[in-house]
Design an enzyme around this catalytic site. Structure first.
Site, PDB file in Angstrom:
ATOM      1  N   CYS A  82       0.979  -0.999  -0.099  1.00 18.99           N
ATOM      2  CA  CYS A  82      -0.065  -0.140  -0.036  1.00 18.99           C
ATOM      3  C   CYS A  82       0.959   1.440  -0.065  1.00 18.99           C
ATOM      4  CB  CYS A  82      -0.875  -0.030   1.068  1.00 18.99           C
ATOM      5  SG  CYS A  82      -1.928   1.491   1.589  1.00 18.99           S
ATOM      6  N   HIS A 140      -9.202  -3.658  -1.923  1.00 16.99           N
ATOM      7  CA  HIS A 140      -8.323  -2.355  -1.223  1.00 16.99           C
ATOM      8  C   HIS A 140      -8.511  -1.178  -0.972  1.00 16.99           C
ATOM      9  CE1 HIS A 140      -4.225  -1.902  -0.331  1.00 16.99           C
ATOM     10  NE2 HIS A 140      -4.443  -0.786  -0.717  1.00 16.99           N
ATOM     11  N   GLU A 141      -8.854  -1.008  -2.186  1.00 13.38           N
ATOM     12  CA  GLU A 141      -9.174   0.409  -2.460  1.00 13.38           C
ATOM     13  C   GLU A 141     -10.720   1.481  -2.003  1.00 13.38           C
ATOM     14  OE1 GLU A 141      -7.349   2.753  -3.857  1.00 13.38           O
ATOM     15  OE2 GLU A 141      -5.634   0.307  -4.396  1.00 13.38           O
ATOM     16  N   HIS A 197      -9.961   1.682   1.471  1.00 14.66           N
ATOM     17  CA  HIS A 197      -9.520   2.951   2.251  1.00 14.66           C
ATOM     18  C   HIS A 197     -10.639   3.582   2.378  1.00 14.66           C
ATOM     19  CE1 HIS A 197      -5.098   2.942   1.640  1.00 14.66           C
ATOM     20  NE2 HIS A 197      -4.980   1.676   0.590  1.00 14.66           N
TER      21      HIS A 197
HETATM   22 NI    NI Z   1      -3.455   1.053  -0.515  1.00 17.97          NI
END
Ligand code: NI
Length: 176
Positions: free
Chosen positions: A102, A144-145, A148
């Site tokens: 990341c 993953h995004e 976030h």
């Molecule tokens: Ni990331």
């Protein structure tokens, strides 16, 4: 627009994010700037909190040409993709553990278990509703995004207990 990547423990990475409601010129400028930051940092995805903006927006792109020097396995290309206000509506039961990095946690690569396939409802850069069905690499990047946008990082999700203890905050109730 001058953007830089926020790294841990910057609190913006944990902040609640706001819905994107206006798809104007300013948003397009921001998207272009985020794409440049992603390219510059050799990322395959970048979420707005990672450039200090607590908004439900992320960009994704994988052009194997840009990663020619890496010795890792090269999946097929992913054309530039903008997601705003995304929501995961389906996750496959089947999961896979792979190492993830990341841009907000430099030098850390950790194993993360993710669903191998997802369905995501979102809006694109124009505010049009889109439905994405993805598997493999793109499915992983999407998860993953979207993590976030809920303040969740790979160190919260990793199967490596030592790393989890070292960095982590509990995964928010949003995601559990
Ligand atoms: Ni990331």
């Amino acid at each position: 627009m001058n953007l830089s990547v926020a790294t841990v423990p910057n609190p913006v990475l944990r902040a609640p994010t706001q819905t994107v409601g206006v798809f104007d010129e300013e948003l397009q400028t921001l998207i272009t700037a985020m794409r440049q930051v992603m390219h510059g940092a050799k990322g395959v995805g970048l979420a707005a909190p990672q450039v200090g903006l607590a908004r439900k927006l992320a960009v994704i792109e994988y052009d194997p040409e840009r990663f020619r020097d890496d010795d890792r396995h090269h999946p097929g290309p992913i054309p530039f993709l903008v997601i705003t206000n995304p929501r995961i509506t389906q996750l496959s039961h089947e999961q896979e553990v792979l190492d993830e990095g990341c841009l907000s946690i430099p030098e850390v690569g950790v194993p993360v278990s993710r669903a191998v396939a997802v369905t995501v409802l979102a809006q694109n850069e124009k505010g049009e509703r889109i439905r994405l069905r993805a598997k493999g690499f793109l499915a992983r990047i999407l998860q993953h995004e979207i993590d976030h946008l809920h303040g969740t990082l790979i160190v919260d999700r990793t199967t490596d207990k030592k790393i989890r203890k070292q960095f982590s905050q509990p995964v928010s109730s949003h995601d559990s």
